[in-house]
Design a protein around this motif. Sequence first.
Motif, short mmCIF file in Angstrom:
data_model
loop_
_atom_site.label_atom_id
_atom_site.label_comp_id
_atom_site.label_asym_id
_atom_site.label_seq_id
_atom_site.Cartn_x
_atom_site.Cartn_y
_atom_site.Cartn_z
N ARG A 72 72.37 -61.91 -38.03
CA ARG A 72 72.04 -60.50 -37.89
C ARG A 72 72.15 -59.87 -39.28
O ARG A 72 72.95 -60.29 -40.10
N VAL A 73 71.35 -58.85 -39.54
CA VAL A 73 71.34 -58.21 -40.85
C VAL A 73 71.49 -56.71 -40.69
O VAL A 73 70.76 -56.07 -39.92
N VAL A 74 72.44 -56.16 -41.42
CA VAL A 74 72.68 -54.71 -41.47
C VAL A 74 72.41 -54.27 -42.90
O VAL A 74 72.82 -54.94 -43.86
N GLN A 75 71.74 -53.15 -43.07
CA GLN A 75 71.46 -52.64 -44.42
C GLN A 75 72.06 -51.25 -44.60
O GLN A 75 71.91 -50.38 -43.73
N HIS A 76 72.74 -51.05 -45.70
CA HIS A 76 73.22 -49.71 -46.05
C HIS A 76 72.03 -48.82 -46.42
O HIS A 76 71.10 -49.28 -47.10
N VAL A 77 72.09 -47.57 -46.02
CA VAL A 77 71.03 -46.64 -46.42
C VAL A 77 71.23 -46.16 -47.85
O VAL A 77 70.31 -45.64 -48.47
N LYS A 78 72.45 -46.35 -48.38
CA LYS A 78 72.70 -46.10 -49.80
C LYS A 78 73.79 -47.06 -50.26
O LYS A 78 74.63 -47.49 -49.47
N ALA A 85 80.88 -52.24 -47.16
CA ALA A 85 80.02 -53.25 -46.55
C ALA A 85 80.81 -54.13 -45.58
O ALA A 85 80.33 -54.44 -44.49
N VAL A 86 82.01 -54.52 -45.98
CA VAL A 86 82.85 -55.32 -45.08
C VAL A 86 83.16 -54.54 -43.82
O VAL A 86 83.04 -55.04 -42.70
N ARG A 87 83.58 -53.28 -44.00
CA ARG A 87 83.95 -52.48 -42.84
C ARG A 87 82.76 -52.26 -41.90
O ARG A 87 82.88 -52.39 -40.68
N ASN A 88 81.59 -51.96 -42.45
CA ASN A 88 80.43 -51.75 -41.60
C ASN A 88 80.00 -53.05 -40.92
O ASN A 88 79.49 -53.03 -39.79
N GLY A 89 80.19 -54.17 -41.60
CA GLY A 89 79.91 -55.45 -40.97
C GLY A 89 80.85 -55.71 -39.80
O GLY A 89 80.43 -56.20 -38.74
N LYS A 91 82.39 -53.42 -38.04
CA LYS A 91 82.03 -52.46 -36.99
C LYS A 91 80.83 -52.94 -36.20
O LYS A 91 80.75 -52.76 -34.98
N ALA A 92 79.87 -53.57 -36.88
CA ALA A 92 78.68 -54.07 -36.20
C ALA A 92 78.94 -55.38 -35.46
O ALA A 92 78.20 -55.73 -34.53
N ALA A 93 79.98 -56.10 -35.85
CA ALA A 93 80.27 -57.41 -35.28
C ALA A 93 80.66 -57.31 -33.81
O ALA A 93 81.23 -56.31 -33.36
N ARG A 94 80.39 -58.38 -33.08
CA ARG A 94 80.72 -58.41 -31.66
C ARG A 94 81.86 -59.35 -31.32
O ARG A 94 82.37 -59.33 -30.20
N GLY A 95 82.27 -60.19 -32.26
CA GLY A 95 83.36 -61.12 -32.01
C GLY A 95 84.71 -60.44 -32.08
O GLY A 95 84.90 -59.47 -32.81
N ALA A 96 85.68 -60.97 -31.32
CA ALA A 96 87.05 -60.44 -31.35
C ALA A 96 87.76 -60.82 -32.63
O ALA A 96 88.72 -60.15 -33.04
N TRP A 97 87.31 -61.89 -33.28
CA TRP A 97 87.87 -62.31 -34.55
C TRP A 97 86.77 -62.34 -35.61
O TRP A 97 85.62 -62.66 -35.31
#
Length: 251
Positions: A72-78, A85-89, A91-97
């Motif tokens: 999966r790919v997430v892109q920052h708007v700025k 980037a780590v935090r937003n990744g 937040k987007a992640a679905r795994g418990a770990w």
Amino acid sequence: MTAEDPHLLSTPELSVVVPVFNERDNVAPLVGEIVAALRGKLPFEIVYVDDQSKDDTLAVLTGLMAGTPELRVVQHVKQSGQSTAVRNGVKAARGAWIATLDGDGQNDPADIPKLLEARETADSAIKLFAGWRVNRKDTGSKRWASKIANAIRSRLLRDETPDTGCGIKLFERALFLDLPYFDHMHRYLPALVKRAGWQSVSVPVNHRERSTGVSKYNNLGRAWVGLADLRGVGWLIKRSKVTATREVARP
């Protein structure tokens, strides 16, 4: 999920988060190594976060998605930096770990199973398994700067961690999102985890030379930012209070 993709699940057990900025030549090799290390071992996903790269990193990632269903790919708007980037990744992640890797290829994805094995035999109070680069492949100046910074940080914060700058880590998603967020927080995870009332352990891991691309940091810049961060994290620790709770039974 289809019969053709039996390794895909709606909720993966592990999410591998990789922040990148201008790493177009490192993307495909690293994705391939992550897949080789984890496919068939457990349900997982790979979450790349592109921090507004100026090269065609995003295009390379988009092209890989067709042949890598876990990606999966997430892109920052700025452009916002590695910690964001780590935090937003996460937040987007679905795994418990969550497992994190630097996007430059210097972390070895083959070490992720080693961190998972360490988790299996660890006390439940340990929520962070931090990579420890015992044989670093960086330049001499970087190694010395890191050694000095780690010594100062360890003495001031008492986080009992020899290498907080290593990008490969394994931690519980819920715990991470409960930690205070600030820029460069990823370098202080052991201290922040301890502040939250949990424990961390360091696990020796492989470290590799950067094969392509250029580093996004320099020693002087890290030093100035690090001094401010140390004061801030020290203040957070001094002002923190962790109190256990229990729910009162209904009479």
